[in-house]
Design a protein around this motif. Structure first.
Motif, short mmCIF file in Angstrom:
data_model
loop_
_atom_site.label_atom_id
_atom_site.label_comp_id
_atom_site.label_asym_id
_atom_site.label_seq_id
_atom_site.Cartn_x
_atom_site.Cartn_y
_atom_site.Cartn_z
N VAL A 41 39.16 8.85 136.86
CA VAL A 41 40.43 9.79 137.48
C VAL A 41 40.16 9.98 138.94
O VAL A 41 38.85 10.47 139.20
CB VAL A 41 40.57 10.94 136.48
N PRO A 134 50.64 15.54 126.76
CA PRO A 134 51.37 15.70 128.02
C PRO A 134 51.87 17.28 128.32
O PRO A 134 51.66 17.55 129.55
CB PRO A 134 52.70 15.06 127.92
N ALA A 137 48.61 18.55 129.66
CA ALA A 137 48.34 18.18 131.20
C ALA A 137 49.50 19.10 132.24
O ALA A 137 48.98 19.30 133.15
CB ALA A 137 48.91 16.82 131.43
N ALA A 138 50.58 19.22 131.55
CA ALA A 138 51.70 20.06 132.32
C ALA A 138 51.13 21.50 132.62
O ALA A 138 51.26 21.90 133.67
CB ALA A 138 52.93 20.09 131.77
N ALA A 141 48.37 21.41 135.20
CA ALA A 141 48.82 21.20 136.52
C ALA A 141 49.44 22.43 136.97
O ALA A 141 49.12 22.80 138.55
CB ALA A 141 50.03 20.21 136.62
N PRO A 147 48.28 17.64 140.57
CA PRO A 147 49.32 16.77 140.35
C PRO A 147 48.99 16.63 138.70
O PRO A 147 47.89 16.50 138.05
CB PRO A 147 48.63 15.37 140.94
N GLN A 148 50.05 16.64 137.92
CA GLN A 148 50.02 16.48 136.72
C GLN A 148 49.36 15.03 136.16
O GLN A 148 48.74 15.01 135.27
CB GLN A 148 51.45 16.66 135.89
N GLN A 149 49.83 14.26 136.85
CA GLN A 149 49.23 12.82 136.56
C GLN A 149 47.48 12.82 136.48
O GLN A 149 46.92 12.07 135.49
CB GLN A 149 49.45 11.77 137.59
N LEU A 150 46.80 13.59 137.25
CA LEU A 150 45.40 13.69 137.12
C LEU A 150 45.00 14.02 135.61
O LEU A 150 43.92 13.28 134.84
CB LEU A 150 44.91 14.46 138.13
N GLU A 152 46.96 13.86 133.11
CA GLU A 152 47.56 12.87 132.22
C GLU A 152 46.42 11.89 131.70
O GLU A 152 46.21 11.34 130.60
CB GLU A 152 48.62 12.42 132.20
N GLN A 153 45.77 11.58 132.91
CA GLN A 153 44.58 10.21 132.71
C GLN A 153 43.32 10.91 131.87
O GLN A 153 42.62 9.97 131.49
CB GLN A 153 44.55 9.79 133.97
N THR A 156 43.96 12.21 127.25
CA THR A 156 44.90 11.39 126.60
C THR A 156 45.10 11.73 125.11
O THR A 156 44.28 12.47 124.50
CB THR A 156 44.32 10.16 126.93
#
Length: 204
Positions: A41, A134, A137-138, A141, A147-150, A152-153, A156
């Motif tokens: 990440v 998810p 993750a939200a 974030a 960033p939420q993507q970080l 989510e990676q 998992t």
């Protein structure tokens, strides 16, 4: 209360469990003094070397640091307070800059004070299913303003499906406002990336 060495050993064990669920790009390495974690990440604190002993030989820690640096990912070196002078000099030698300390705390199981406070609040807590990663993750974030993507990676569905993993969310008046994951290592649970959305903070 566990000693500092025991607590840092739990951190390194948690890293191994986490990276084992993140796929081939993730890995850990360790010796008797320090450990390295690469999650893949793109965040410095998620690809790091941790000198788990303040008297760790600098060359042993530096070897792990070079290994992580070779990935090309943003990375960091974490030291315990009171680390030896040659160990404390490593960050400057590698062009790193000092950041705010990351607290590492321990608490005995059954801390009645925190449990009583939670019971007296309006907070409702439930366990997340792996496919709800998810949502975790939200919330991270929003809590960390990142960033939420970080996240989510990092956390998992595969991570949450591990037998040693648990992740909880807290709700107030039907609104989900907080989250906390944990990984069990022996008789301990390591918890990191706890987050509460800004408005409800300090109300529990």
């Amino acid at each position: 209360m566990p000693g500092a060495d025991a607590v840092t050993d739990v951190v390194l064990e948690d890293w191994t469990r986490l990276c084992g669920a993140l796929g081939e790009a993730a890995f850990t390495r360790a010796n008797k003094w320090a450990g390295a974690m690469v999650t893949g990440v793109p965040a410095a604190t998620l690809n790091c070397v941790f000198a788990a002993r303040p008297d760790a030989p600098a060359h042993e820690v530096e070897g792990l640091l070079r290994l992580v640096a070779e990935t090309g990912l943003a990375h960091c070196l974490q030291l315990r307070p009171g680390s030896a002078a040659d160990l404390a000099a490593l960050p400057l030698e590698h062009g790193m800059t000092a950041q705010a300390p990351i607290p590492l705390m321990a608490v005995e199981a059954g801390d009645a004070t925190s449990l009583e406070r939670a019971a007296a609040s309006q907070l409702s807590v439930r366990l997340l299913a792996p496919d709800e990663a998810p949502l975790h993750a939200a919330l991270l974030a929003a809590g960390f303003e990142a960033p939420q993507q970080l996240f989510e990676q990092l956390i998992t569905p595969g991570v949450l499906a591990m037998p040693t993993a648990r992740c909880y969310v807290g709700s107030v008046e039907g609104a989900t406002v907080a989250t906390a994951p944990g990984l069990r290592a022996g008789g301990s649970v390591g918890a990191a990336h706890l987050a509460t959305q800004p408005r409800p903070r300090r109300h529990a």
